[in-house]
Scaffold this active site. Structure first.
Site, PDB file in Angstrom:
ATOM      1  N   CYS A   6      72.814  69.025 -17.628  1.00 28.14           N
ATOM      2  CA  CYS A   6      72.064  68.099 -16.801  1.00 28.14           C
ATOM      3  C   CYS A   6      72.759  67.865 -15.456  1.00 28.14           C
ATOM      4  O   CYS A   6      73.970  68.051 -15.320  1.00 28.14           O
ATOM      5  CB  CYS A   6      71.893  66.763 -17.530  1.00 28.14           C
ATOM      6  SG  CYS A   6      70.587  65.729 -16.829  1.00 28.14           S
ATOM      7  N   ASP A 129      72.486  58.378 -26.015  1.00 29.13           N
ATOM      8  CA  ASP A 129      73.544  58.322 -25.007  1.00 29.13           C
ATOM      9  C   ASP A 129      74.398  57.083 -25.247  1.00 29.13           C
ATOM     10  O   ASP A 129      74.012  56.170 -25.983  1.00 29.13           O
ATOM     11  CB  ASP A 129      72.914  58.270 -23.613  1.00 29.13           C
ATOM     12  CG  ASP A 129      73.848  58.729 -22.496  1.00 29.13           C
ATOM     13  OD1 ASP A 129      75.036  58.984 -22.783  1.00 29.13           O
ATOM     14  OD2 ASP A 129      73.381  58.837 -21.360  1.00 29.13           O
TER      15      ASP A 129
END
Length: 216
Positions: A6, A129
């Site tokens: 990412c 996360d």
């Protein structure tokens, strides 16, 4: 094992991710992030992505106008919602814009598992996360890990992805503890905020795949 790299900011970084065997590449549309892209830059990067590489747009509490502009200008396969979007908002975006949706859910304690399960009723995938530190203006990409043991024994409604503080050095342990079949990395493969290290990208993908192939 499926791997997402990412926060990519150039065609060269996307090519490095593809050569390493990554499955997803993430493009960030959040001005407070060092990985933020303009729509024009993102279009150029996404158009150069090899066939088969899934292009994910990361947004944070984006309004419809931004999502419409983004999807009309940039070749995006999936949306990643990384803000405080409600379950109803997740369902609305998924229906309105016709793209699979990954919803990021932050973890710091066992009580967060209830929130995770709620969002899994509305999203196509869940990204787990670490919760940002107090005062941090960015909801992810902070290099912070959470206690991976919190996910042991979880039953999942939809595919999920592990994120938060992962690096080539610790991803094997994270996979072993959680049973993750998908992992996401950003700052853990950088040499400076917003700048990816090609060798670390390759090392991360190798370590993640090797960890999954190890006997239980």
């Amino acid at each position: 094992m499926r791997v997402k790299i990412c926060g990519l900011r150039s065609r060269a970084e996307v090519s490095a991710a593809a050569r390493s065997g990554a499955d997803y590449v993430g493009l960030v549309f959040f001005a407070k992030s060092p990985r933020h892209l303009s729509l024009a830059d993102a279009k150029w990067i996404a158009d150069g992505a090899p066939d088969g590489l899934l292009r994910v747009a990361l947004t944070v509490d984006a309004e419809d106008d931004l999502l419409e502009a983004l999807l009309s200008e940039v070749a995006i396969d999936m949306l990643q919602l990384h803000g405080a979007e409600s379950p109803e908002r997740v369902a609305d975006i998924r229906q309105r814009f016709g793209r699979p949706v990954i919803k990021a859910v932050t973890m710091s304690e066992a009580g967060d598992l209830e929130t995770l399960q709620e969002y899994s009723r509305f999203a196509d995938q869940i990204l787990v996360d670490a919760r940002p530190m107090p005062g941090d203006e960015r909801p992810g990409g902070n290099g912070i890990a959470f206690d991976w043991r919190l996910l042991q024994g979880m039953t999942w409604r939809v595919p999920w992805m592990l994120a938060g503080g992962l690096t080539p050095e610790n991803v094997a342990e994270a996979v072993r503890l959680t049973g993750a079949e998908q992992v996401d990395v950003s700052s853990g493969v950088e040499y400076a905020p917003g700048y990816k290290d090609r060798d670390r990208i390759a090392a991360f993908v190798r370590a993640a795949r090797a960890a999954q192939s190890e006997p239980a």
